[in-house]
Design a protein around this motif. Structure first.
Motif, PDB file in Angstrom:
ATOM      1  N   GLU A   2       0.828  -1.207   0.000  1.00 57.33           N
ATOM      2  CA  GLU A   2       0.000   0.000   0.000  1.00 57.33           C
ATOM      3  C   GLU A   2       0.866   1.262   0.000  1.00 57.33           C
ATOM      4  O   GLU A   2       0.659   2.207   0.757  1.00 57.33           O
ATOM      5  N   CYS A   3       1.871   1.247  -0.862  1.00 56.06           N
ATOM      6  CA  CYS A   3       2.785   2.381  -0.930  1.00 56.06           C
ATOM      7  C   CYS A   3       2.552   3.172  -2.203  1.00 56.06           C
ATOM      8  O   CYS A   3       1.886   2.718  -3.133  1.00 56.06           O
ATOM      9  N   THR A   4       3.088   4.375  -2.238  1.00 53.34           N
ATOM     10  CA  THR A   4       3.022   5.197  -3.439  1.00 53.34           C
ATOM     11  C   THR A   4       4.149   4.785  -4.367  1.00 53.34           C
ATOM     12  O   THR A   4       5.335   4.874  -3.997  1.00 53.34           O
ATOM     13  N   LEU A   5       3.788   4.317  -5.562  1.00 49.55           N
ATOM     14  CA  LEU A   5       4.781   3.880  -6.527  1.00 49.55           C
ATOM     15  C   LEU A   5       4.931   4.942  -7.611  1.00 49.55           C
ATOM     16  O   LEU A   5       3.941   5.395  -8.197  1.00 49.55           O
ATOM     17  N   ILE A   6       6.177   5.296  -7.863  1.00 48.30           N
ATOM     18  CA  ILE A   6       6.473   6.298  -8.890  1.00 48.30           C
ATOM     19  C   ILE A   6       7.280   5.596  -9.972  1.00 48.30           C
ATOM     20  O   ILE A   6       8.420   5.183  -9.737  1.00 48.30           O
ATOM     21  N   LYS A   7       6.683   5.453 -11.162  1.00 44.65           N
ATOM     22  CA  LYS A   7       7.317   4.684 -12.228  1.00 44.65           C
ATOM     23  C   LYS A   7       8.067   5.620 -13.176  1.00 44.65           C
ATOM     24  O   LYS A   7       7.536   6.644 -13.604  1.00 44.65           O
ATOM     25  N   THR A   8       9.330   5.232 -13.487  1.00 49.20           N
ATOM     26  CA  THR A   8      10.150   6.019 -14.408  1.00 49.20           C
ATOM     27  C   THR A   8      10.763   5.085 -15.430  1.00 49.20           C
ATOM     28  O   THR A   8      10.989   3.898 -15.157  1.00 49.20           O
ATOM     29  N   GLY A   9      11.071   5.638 -16.614  1.00 51.10           N
ATOM     30  CA  GLY A   9      11.533   4.794 -17.716  1.00 51.10           C
ATOM     31  C   GLY A   9      13.022   4.856 -17.967  1.00 51.10           C
ATOM     32  O   GLY A   9      13.525   4.105 -18.811  1.00 51.10           O
ATOM     33  N   ASN A  10      13.732   5.746 -17.305  1.00 48.13           N
ATOM     34  CA  ASN A  10      15.190   5.816 -17.496  1.00 48.13           C
ATOM     35  C   ASN A  10      15.830   6.522 -16.295  1.00 48.13           C
ATOM     36  O   ASN A  10      15.140   7.026 -15.402  1.00 48.13           O
ATOM     37  N   GLY A  11      17.168   6.561 -16.314  1.00 48.74           N
ATOM     38  CA  GLY A  11      17.881   7.130 -15.178  1.00 48.74           C
ATOM     39  C   GLY A  11      17.616   8.603 -14.959  1.00 48.74           C
ATOM     40  O   GLY A  11      17.532   9.073 -13.807  1.00 48.74           O
ATOM     41  N   GLN A  12      17.472   9.355 -16.049  1.00 44.92           N
ATOM     42  CA  GLN A  12      17.216  10.788 -15.914  1.00 44.92           C
ATOM     43  C   GLN A  12      15.863  11.034 -15.253  1.00 44.92           C
ATOM     44  O   GLN A  12      15.734  11.896 -14.372  1.00 44.92           O
ATOM     45  N   GLU A  13      14.851  10.281 -15.676  1.00 48.03           N
ATOM     46  CA  GLU A  13      13.527  10.427 -15.071  1.00 48.03           C
ATOM     47  C   GLU A  13      13.573  10.039 -13.588  1.00 48.03           C
ATOM     48  O   GLU A  13      12.890  10.647 -12.746  1.00 48.03           O
ATOM     49  N   LEU A  14      14.388   9.039 -13.252  1.00 50.16           N
ATOM     50  CA  LEU A  14      14.511   8.619 -11.853  1.00 50.16           C
ATOM     51  C   LEU A  14      15.044   9.765 -10.994  1.00 50.16           C
ATOM     52  O   LEU A  14      14.509  10.058  -9.923  1.00 50.16           O
ATOM     53  N   LEU A  15      16.107  10.435 -11.456  1.00 52.83           N
ATOM     54  CA  LEU A  15      16.680  11.552 -10.690  1.00 52.83           C
ATOM     55  C   LEU A  15      15.679  12.696 -10.558  1.00 52.83           C
ATOM     56  O   LEU A  15      15.582  13.346  -9.500  1.00 52.83           O
ATOM     57  N   GLU A  16      14.930  12.955 -11.616  1.00 50.70           N
ATOM     58  CA  GLU A  16      13.908  14.005 -11.557  1.00 50.70           C
ATOM     59  C   GLU A  16      12.827  13.644 -10.547  1.00 50.70           C
ATOM     60  O   GLU A  16      12.312  14.510  -9.831  1.00 50.70           O
ATOM     61  N   ALA A  17      12.491  12.356 -10.451  1.00 54.60           N
ATOM     62  CA  ALA A  17      11.475  11.904  -9.500  1.00 54.60           C
ATOM     63  C   ALA A  17      11.967  12.073  -8.060  1.00 54.60           C
ATOM     64  O   ALA A  17      11.202  12.443  -7.160  1.00 54.60           O
ATOM     65  N   ILE A  18      13.258  11.806  -7.826  1.00 51.65           N
ATOM     66  CA  ILE A  18      13.809  12.001  -6.482  1.00 51.65           C
ATOM     67  C   ILE A  18      13.721  13.478  -6.094  1.00 51.65           C
ATOM     68  O   ILE A  18      13.348  13.830  -4.968  1.00 51.65           O
ATOM     69  N   SER A  19      14.051  14.355  -7.018  1.00 59.68           N
ATOM     70  CA  SER A  19      13.995  15.796  -6.745  1.00 59.68           C
ATOM     71  C   SER A  19      12.578  16.247  -6.452  1.00 59.68           C
ATOM     72  O   SER A  19      12.345  17.128  -5.620  1.00 59.68           O
TER      73      SER A  19
END
Length: 366
Positions: free
Chosen positions: A28-45
């Protein structure tokens, strides 16, 4: 289980992302899906409170190795646990060396995935709790430290005031003005500085020197206020003011100013060659504070009028004191004093010109 858990998933294969999402639904967690490394870093920010990153190594734009280096080198992100998904077992050692917290092998094992995810989230929350607790403790420690410093400062201020009051009591008996106390105090501190005494100790000397003649409280007026030269038996009684001062301030070892005042009161009439009183101490047996005070005390006494003597000129004073270097005075200490004689004379004269009584510590240090 855990509240507000945020997990970032990174994989360039949408099927893998959907599979991971389905397997993690029970958390029951919030999942944030990203398709590449750049999107992952943007999601962390975009999501400052991230509890876990699960990512594939082989991604376009920025691969998992690059992402791992960026995350673990960033002061704000390096505590976020990273679980690396890989089908190549030879890559495991490399990613662990780069700082990955765990790994998952393809194809996914549902039970293994859940346990590894659960462990990493639990570790992250425990680390966050410890960090928050430490932050709270640091604030409390800072508050307690500030309060303690204020209490210590107040206690030291009280010691200073007691020293001033005791010193003034002795001066009233001896018909001195407040300028003598101020003169001894300021000249002692300055000579202490020139002698290399540390700053905190110079501050203690500054206030403890006020107590050098406190023992005169116990000397009879017939002797203390007698004009002219004292008879031998009268001088023997006068010399007792050193011992009386020591007794007045005895048993105060936990109070540095009072303890230093006790030592000064006892020893400021000791002489470098061992012919002083009350104990005939010699050379370095005499505390450095007493060696300082003995010089400035004689200097001020010679330059000012007393009931038993006229005021001597600076030339007469210099000649008399120079003859006592190595006898009454520590020769090295006197050398420092003599090298700065003009400074000491100017300071002594300015203090006596403004010869107002001292009624508080604030007035004394102006």
């Amino acid at each position: 289980m855990f509240d507000d858990v945020k997990v970032i998933l990174a994989d360039d294969d949408p099927l893998n992302l959907d599979m991971l999402e389905k397997m993690l639904q029970q958390f029951e967690c919030t999942l944030i899906k990203t398709g590449n490394g750049q999107e992952l870093l943007e999601a962390i920010s975009a999501h400052p409170q991230v509890d876990l990153i699960i990512m594939d190594l082989n991604m376009p734009i920025m691969d998992g190795y690059q992402v791992l280096r960026r995350v673990k080198q960033d002061v704000h992100w390096h505590d976020i646990p990273v679980v690396v998904v890989t089908a190549d077992s030879t890559e495991v050692a490399n990613v662990l060396e780069l700082g990955a917290n765990d790994f998952l092998s393809k194809p996914f094992n549902l039970s293994e995935l859940r346990h590894r995810v659960m462990n990493q989230i639990r570790n992250k929350r425990l680390a966050d709790f410890a960090k928050d607790t430490n932050a709270v403790l640091e604030v409390e420690v800072a508050k307690r430290t500030a309060a303690l410093q204020q209490a210590l400062a107040k206690a030291l201020q009280t010691e200073y005031e007691i020293s001033l009051r005791l010193g003034r009591a002795a001066e009233f008996r001896d018909q001195e003005t407040g300028s003598h106390l101020k003169c001894i105090s300021q000249l002692s501190k300055r000579l202490g500085q020139l002698a290399g005494i540390p700053g905190e100790q110079c501050d203690i000397l500054y206030f403890a020197s006020l107590l050098h003649d406190v023992g005169k409280i116990g000397i009879p007026d017939s002797i203390l206020l007698k004009p002219g030269k004292l008879a031998p038996e009268e001088f023997a009684t006068m010399k007792e003011h050193t011992v009386i001062g020591g007794k007045i301030m005895s048993g105060a070892r936990d109070y540095p100013v009072i303890e230093a005042g006790r030592v000064i009161a006892l020893q400021h009439h000791e002489k470098w060659d061992g012919t002083g009183y009350p104990y005939g101490l010699k050379g370095d047996e005499i505390h450095i504070f007493a060696r300082v005070v003995s010089i400035v005390d004689v200097f001020d006494a010679l330059l000012t009028e007393r009931v038993y003597k006229r005021a001597f000129s600076i030339e007469e004073t210099t000649q008399i004191m120079s003859e006592e270097s190595g006898k009454a005075f520590d020769p090295q200490m006197f050398g420092l004093f003599f090298a700065h004689l003009e400074e000491f004379h100017t300071l002594q004269q300015s203090i006596h010109t403004d010869a107002l009584p001292i009624t508080s510590i604030t007035e004394m240090i102006r």
